[in-house]
Design an enzyme around this catalytic site. Structure first.
Site, short mmCIF file in Angstrom:
data_model
loop_
_atom_site.label_atom_id
_atom_site.label_comp_id
_atom_site.label_asym_id
_atom_site.label_seq_id
_atom_site.Cartn_x
_atom_site.Cartn_y
_atom_site.Cartn_z
N TYR B 77 0.79 -1.59 -0.11
CA TYR B 77 0.19 -0.11 -0.09
C TYR B 77 1.08 0.98 0.23
CZ TYR B 77 -3.11 3.69 1.78
OH TYR B 77 -3.88 4.72 1.70
N HIS B 115 -4.22 5.04 -2.20
CA HIS B 115 -5.99 6.20 -2.37
C HIS B 115 -6.00 7.20 -3.19
CE1 HIS B 115 -6.88 3.56 1.43
NE2 HIS B 115 -8.18 3.70 -0.02
#
Lengths: 677, 159
Positions: B77, B115
């Protein structure tokens, strides 16, 4: 003349042999074994002076100095005509760095054993330490007569004559030894190589440049230090006016090392163009083309060019560095700022360049692809420029732009700190410097800068915490004692000046005294080199060392510490404690007076509680109270001043030291007038 | 034409942690805790600083997500990616992400994701140019925004 051994010195054969063993074991540093034997002898002959003296000496080397000293004195009292006892006492004083007393003891020892080589040799070393070259020559002459087969003894005597500027004798001593050699020594013999070159220097310094050159040519393939041969050759040829040949040698030297400015100046002299600006321009243009990476080839012209020529040259020089992102671009041209016109031109040139830049990638007028960093280093340069010419506000504005642009640039924060310091905002300056430090915690230079700025802002504890990140720390995690051991005089002086500002006179004096001790250590430590360098034959470096030591106490760092200490002691002398305390309490009401005294008492008690933690090692005066309460402030000040006056680099214009003399004169006048009344 | 500038990636260390802090604080709207920075020292090759002409001006910091069950994939991530504004458009961000994609291959990790705020068209296009695909929409992901901002997940599958 009785040759009988005095009764106090006599030992029967067994003990006598043991004593001889003690001397041997002492030479081999086997102190434990030697002490055992000594105790054996002393059991039967407790008043044997020489054994007592030897035992005392060895105890000194085992860190039992006081006990040792007592024994040595006792031994001497038991046997006043023993050269061994006097020699031992001399050795003791030598380890205490009390060279004057040591010399006296050695002289006594020689009275009772005038041909003792050991004593003579030690005396010779001491005489060099005390700069008594006449004495040294006498001692070393005797040694040489006794042991002419050791080259070191010849070298030592020649060195003595050299320091007396008796070049003829110095040279002849060295030559005599050379002639005594049956076979020439191999080139790899560094001692020989160095001594041959040393002889060449002696011939040169005697003033006979022609013969020095002839000698140099005859030995050039016999010595290892080729650079020195070339440099001396160039120097001699120049002095003899043989310019054409000198030119060739300087060009050779430049080819070896095109970054050494001395060679450039030498070449100018050899070409006889020192005053011809046009010819120099041409010369440096050619040299810069030949040695593209050489800084002096481009930098030296900035010194002699003026006006429009200067503008063109400095533009080329500076912008090259800015485009390559070299942080030292400004520092390189800083000396030019002595000339106000040049400073102005530099500012114009760089500002013009700046206007052609954009902060980011995009439409860049120059073909330079390094866009953002060129812009950054240019602003950085301009900030330093404006700071240098005194426009600190503009400098601050610019460096803030740099920080906005690239906040990760350590140098930008450092310059901001410097500018804030110049503006007098020491607190903000130390914050900026700390911001720089936090970007690179492994940079010790940044660490010391941050600590210095904290001290300038009076933040004592924070400074110690920062600096302790790189030191060997004590039980409390503080590195101050390590910095004492590492002789970090920058730290000691900054702390001293900070303590003065904070009104902590005792601590300030303590640090000033620590600096003085470091310099005294640097003076004392040369002692080993009198023997070592002579043995290795590296006499050129050795004589440079002696010269450096002679100028040591006029080093800027020592002068700075001495000035601080002397001014402090003088103010203590001028206003003794009773007067100072009275002045503080003056004009206060009875109640305020009581309060003030109570507060002082409380603070003292608090300090005493912290005394244990503030101690460095087995320091019995952690706050420097004893120093502050000295009864002899004038003498204390003089102790700082004397080595300055005795230094060969002493400059009469140092006025603050002469204040001591003035007060001494007044005190003397008062004393005589008191006597009269 | 030879480029007259250099871009180099280097490791994060306790001594240059301040650089990561500075870059993230200046560039990113979110702030991270001391603990997060301390933890950054433990992710190895998943954190990198980028140097332009020897000045540090960019950084990427990821975390390795090992799921509780074997059925799901391990993922990398991307927590922060920042380049100081004067140094954008030199391909530094790309270089940092490509380093992470390489690490994924080495570590046999099948997916790298991040994101992106729905309104940030530039960033969405930028990731897509790097081969990331738009995934699901997370409503209200950016809680501190007024009103709370939505985010897309952008994913790259590693062969």
């Amino acid at each position: 003349m009785s040759t009988q051994i005095p009764k106090s010195r006599y030992l029967p054969p067994k003990e006598a042999s043991n004593f001889r063993s003690i001397l041997k074991l002492y030479e081999q540093r086997e102190y434990k074994k030697a002490l055992k034997l000594a105790d054996g002898i002393l059991k039967k002959y407790p008043e044997h002076g020489e054994t007592l003296a030897m035992k005392g000496l060895m105890l000194c080397f085992q860190k039992k100095k006081e006990e040792g000293h007592e024994l040595i004195k006792k031994g001497l009292r038991c046997d006043l005509t023993s050269f061994i006892c006097w020699h031992v006492y001399g050795l003791f004083y030598r380890t205490e760095h009390n060279y004057e007393e040591a010399v006296k003891c050695y002289t006594h020892a020689l009275k009772y054993d005038p041909e003792n080589t050991n004593i003579l040799r030690d005396l010779g070393l001491l005489q060099f330490q005390m700069r008594n070259y006449e004495g040294a020559v006498n001692s070393r002459k005797t040694i040489l007569q006794q042991r002419p087969n050791v080259r070191q003894n010849w070298t030592a005597l020649a060195a003595g004559y050299y320091m007396l500027k008796n070049y003829t004798m110095a040279e002849s001593i060295l030559t005599k030894y050379e002639e005594s050699l049956k076979q020439p020594l191999p080139k790899e013999d560094t001692e020989n190589s160095e001594l041959i070159l040393y002889k060449n220097v002696i011939i040169y310094e005697s003033g006979d440049v022609k013969r020095a050159l002839e000698h140099l040519d005859s030995i050039s393939d016999k010595v290892l230090d080729k650079v020195s041969v070339l440099e001396y050759r160039a120097k001699y040829l120049l002095e003899l006016g043989r310019n054409t040949e000198a030119i060739k040698v300087f060009r050779l030297l430049l080819n070896r090392n095109p970054d050494y400015t001395k060679y450039y100046y030498g070449l100018e002299r050899a070409l006889a163009i020192e005053d011809d600006i046009e010819k120099k321009k041409e010369l440096y243009k050619n040299l810069a083309e030949k040695y593209t990476r050489s800084d002096p080839a481009k930098r030296i012209p900035l010194d002699f060019l003026q006006g429009a020529d200067f503008k063109v040259a400095c533009k080329d020089y500076i912008i090259n560095y800015l485009e390559r992102g070299v942080p030292s671009a400004f520092v390189n041209v800083k000396p030019l700022y002595k000339d106000a016109d040049k400073a102005k031109i530099i500012g114009e040139v760089v500002t013009e360049f700046f206007c052609t830049l954009t902060p980011t990638k995009g439409a860049i007028i120059s073909s330079d692809e390094s866009g953002p960093t060129t812009y950054l280093w240019t602003i950085y340069f301009l900030a330093l420029h404006h700071s240098k010419i005194g426009d600190h506000d503009k400098a601050l504005e610019l460096i803030d732009m740099a920080i906005q642009h690239t906040p990760t640039l350590v140098e930008a924060h450092m310059v901001k700190a410097k500018v804030l310091k110049s503006k007098g905002d020491l607190l903000a300056a130390s914050d900026s410097m700390n911001a720089a430090r936090e970007l690179d915690l492994q940079d010790r230079f940044l660490n010391t800068k941050a600590a210095k700025y904290l001290m300038r802002a009076g933040k004592s504890e924070e400074a110690i915490a920062v600096v302790s990140l790189f030191t060997v720390n004590d039980a409390k995690g503080k590195g101050v004692s390590d910095l004492h051991e590492m002789q970090a005089i920058w730290f000691l002086i900054e702390q001293a000046e900070m303590y003065l500002k904070l009104g902590k006179v005792g601590l300030a004096l303590k640090r000033f005294q620590a600096v003085k001790k470091v310099f005294e250590d640097w003076w004392n430590v040369q002692f080993d080199f009198h023997q070592y360098a002579t043995r290795r034959g590296t006499m050129r470096a050795y004589t440079d060392l002696l010269k450096w030591e002679d100028e040591l106490f006029c080093e800027p760092a020592y002068l700075r510490a001495a000035e601080g200490a002397i001014k402090t002691y003088l103010s203590l002398y001028d206003t003794p404690k009773s007067v100072r305390v009275a002045a503080e309490l003056d004009g206060l009401s009875e109640e305020e007076r009581k309060k003030a005294l109570k507060k002082a008492k409380r603070e003292r008690a608090k300090e005493n509680k912290h005394a244990e933690s503030a101690k460095i090692g087995d320091d019995d005066d952690p706050f420097g109270r004893q120093l502050e309460n000295t009864n002899t402030p004038l003498e204390d000040a003089e102790a700082f001043w004397k080595p300055i006056v005795n230094s060969t680099a002493y400059d009469q214009s140092l006025s603050w030291g002469q204040e001591i003399e003035k007060r001494k004169a007044v005190a003397a006048a008062n004393n005589t007038s008191n006597d009269k009344s | 034409m030879v480029a007259k500038y250099s871009i180099v990636l280097d490791d994060l260390t306790p001594n240059n942690l301040g650089i990561l802090r500075k870059i993230n604080t200046v560039v990113l709207p979110t702030s991270y805790s001391d603990a997060w920075y301390k933890e950054s020292l433990t992710v190895g090759e998943l954190v990198k600083l980028a140097y332009f002409n020897e000045i540090p001006i960019g950084a990427i910091r990821c975390s390795l997500e090992t799921p509780p069950s074997h059925k799901e994939n391990t993922k990398i991530y991307i927590m922060t990616l920042a380049v100081l504004s004067p140094y954008r458009n030199y391909g530094i961000g790309r270089k940092l992400v490509e380093h992470i994609l390489e690490q994924a291959k080495i570590m046999f990790v099948k997916e790298v994701y991040c994101h992106v705020w729905v309104e940030n068209e530039d960033a969405l296009a930028w990731y897509e140019r790097l081969g990331f695909a738009k995934g699901e929409l997370i409503k209200g992901y950016y809680r501190k925004m007024e009103p709370a901002g939505d985010a897309y997940i952008l994913r790259k599958a590693i062969e």
